[in-house]
Write a protein that holds these residues in place. Structure first.
Motif, mmCIF file in Angstrom:
data_model
loop_
_atom_site.group_PDB
_atom_site.id
_atom_site.type_symbol
_atom_site.label_atom_id
_atom_site.label_comp_id
_atom_site.label_asym_id
_atom_site.label_seq_id
_atom_site.Cartn_x
_atom_site.Cartn_y
_atom_site.Cartn_z
ATOM 1 N N ARG A 59 0.863 -1.181 0.000
ATOM 2 C CA ARG A 59 0.000 0.000 0.000
ATOM 3 C C ARG A 59 0.897 1.228 0.000
ATOM 4 O O ARG A 59 1.207 1.781 1.054
ATOM 5 C CB ARG A 59 -0.915 -0.036 1.211
ATOM 6 C CG ARG A 59 -1.841 -1.237 1.191
ATOM 7 C CD ARG A 59 -2.832 -1.281 2.302
ATOM 8 N NE ARG A 59 -2.395 -0.586 3.505
ATOM 9 C CZ ARG A 59 -3.052 -0.556 4.632
ATOM 10 N NH1 ARG A 59 -4.193 -1.189 4.742
ATOM 11 N NH2 ARG A 59 -2.597 0.101 5.670
ATOM 12 N N ILE A 60 1.313 1.641 -1.211
ATOM 13 C CA ILE A 60 2.263 2.745 -1.304
ATOM 14 C C ILE A 60 1.763 3.879 -2.204
ATOM 15 O O ILE A 60 2.540 4.751 -2.581
ATOM 16 C CB ILE A 60 3.665 2.261 -1.743
ATOM 17 C CG1 ILE A 60 3.649 1.633 -3.130
ATOM 18 C CG2 ILE A 60 4.247 1.301 -0.711
ATOM 19 C CD1 ILE A 60 5.048 1.313 -3.669
ATOM 20 N N PHE A 61 0.479 3.850 -2.522
ATOM 21 C CA PHE A 61 -0.125 4.979 -3.232
ATOM 22 C C PHE A 61 -0.895 5.813 -2.217
ATOM 23 O O PHE A 61 -1.469 5.284 -1.271
ATOM 24 C CB PHE A 61 -1.061 4.499 -4.344
ATOM 25 C CG PHE A 61 -0.332 3.865 -5.494
ATOM 26 C CD1 PHE A 61 0.191 4.644 -6.516
ATOM 27 C CD2 PHE A 61 -0.167 2.494 -5.547
ATOM 28 C CE1 PHE A 61 0.873 4.059 -7.566
ATOM 29 C CE2 PHE A 61 0.507 1.895 -6.593
ATOM 30 C CZ PHE A 61 1.036 2.685 -7.611
ATOM 31 N N GLU A 62 -0.916 7.125 -2.451
ATOM 32 C CA GLU A 62 -1.531 8.032 -1.488
ATOM 33 C C GLU A 62 -3.048 8.040 -1.583
ATOM 34 O O GLU A 62 -3.622 7.996 -2.673
ATOM 35 C CB GLU A 62 -1.001 9.447 -1.710
ATOM 36 C CG GLU A 62 0.468 9.567 -1.388
ATOM 37 C CD GLU A 62 1.024 10.959 -1.622
ATOM 38 O OE1 GLU A 62 0.293 11.848 -2.086
ATOM 39 O OE2 GLU A 62 2.217 11.148 -1.331
ATOM 40 N N ASP A 63 -3.678 8.103 -0.401
ATOM 41 C CA ASP A 63 -5.132 8.254 -0.335
ATOM 42 C C ASP A 63 -5.480 9.747 -0.325
ATOM 43 O O ASP A 63 -4.608 10.596 -0.529
ATOM 44 C CB ASP A 63 -5.706 7.516 0.886
ATOM 45 C CG ASP A 63 -5.196 8.056 2.222
ATOM 46 O OD1 ASP A 63 -4.662 9.192 2.272
ATOM 47 O OD2 ASP A 63 -5.339 7.340 3.231
ATOM 48 N N GLU A 64 -6.748 10.057 -0.069
ATOM 49 C CA GLU A 64 -7.201 11.453 -0.094
ATOM 50 C C GLU A 64 -6.506 12.318 0.948
ATOM 51 O O GLU A 64 -6.393 13.534 0.791
ATOM 52 C CB GLU A 64 -8.722 11.544 0.134
ATOM 53 C CG GLU A 64 -9.574 10.695 -0.775
ATOM 54 C CD GLU A 64 -9.647 9.224 -0.335
ATOM 55 O OE1 GLU A 64 -9.698 8.938 0.878
ATOM 56 O OE2 GLU A 64 -9.632 8.361 -1.220
ATOM 57 N N GLN A 65 -6.028 11.720 2.023
ATOM 58 C CA GLN A 65 -5.335 12.456 3.081
ATOM 59 C C GLN A 65 -3.827 12.533 2.851
ATOM 60 O O GLN A 65 -3.088 13.026 3.700
ATOM 61 C CB GLN A 65 -5.611 11.824 4.459
ATOM 62 C CG GLN A 65 -7.010 12.058 4.996
ATOM 63 C CD GLN A 65 -8.036 11.151 4.332
ATOM 64 O OE1 GLN A 65 -7.793 9.977 4.106
ATOM 65 N NE2 GLN A 65 -9.192 11.712 3.998
ATOM 66 N N GLY A 66 -3.348 11.996 1.725
ATOM 67 C CA GLY A 66 -1.924 12.040 1.426
ATOM 68 C C GLY A 66 -1.114 10.956 2.109
ATOM 69 O O GLY A 66 0.113 10.989 2.088
#
Length: 154
Positions: A59-66
């Protein structure tokens, strides 16, 4: 077995990546992972399965919170898989690297193809280089974000 050999993946989170052979694009992705794959003679399909599972679960892609909280699947990313025996460069003696710890060509190509096939079962876009050829790989490393997976650390 020669002892400490292990399968290695160098995973780079990219916004785009391309591989060319003789000036022709043979593989290209947008957002995803460009993965350099090193295979040793002691590696097995079970080793490859563990490595693929770990890579695809990262899990190394950013979510909405960065925060790095999203996986390749979650963001609809692709894979560009490149065989690279030079990941086994041993530079202990002199200045010319030795590559004797890399897997033999026949076995390594079979393992590389196995990894491509396993990834293709789980990821919609899987592109790859051509084993044993002079390839030109370009990428835009997003972050930059690079992770090294060694099978003996899983």
């Amino acid at each position: 077995m020669k002892g400490e050999e292990k399968m290695r993946f160098v995973i780079q989170r990219v916004s785009e990546s391309t591989v060319k052979v003789d000036g022709e694009v043979i593989g290209q992705i947008g957002k995803g992972f460009m993965v350099l794959i090193g295979v040793s003679d002691s590696d097995t399909k079970e080793t490859a399965d563990k490595m693929v599972k770990k890579m695809l679960g990262l899990r190394i892609f950013e979510d909405e919170q960065g925060k790095t909280n999203l996986s390749l699947d979650t963001v609809g990313g692709g894979l560009l898989l490149i065989s690279q025996f030079t990941l086994y460069a041993n530079c202990k003696k002199g200045n010319r690297p030795s590559f004797i710890e890399a897997g033999g060509p026949e076995m390594a190509e079979e393992m590389y193809q196995y990894i491509i096939d396993r990834c293709s079962e789980q990821v919609e876009v899987v592109e790859h280089g051509r084993f044993g050829t002079d390839m030109k790989v370009s990428l835009t490393n997003d972050g930059p974000f690079t992770i090294i997976l060694d099978s003996d650390q899983l």
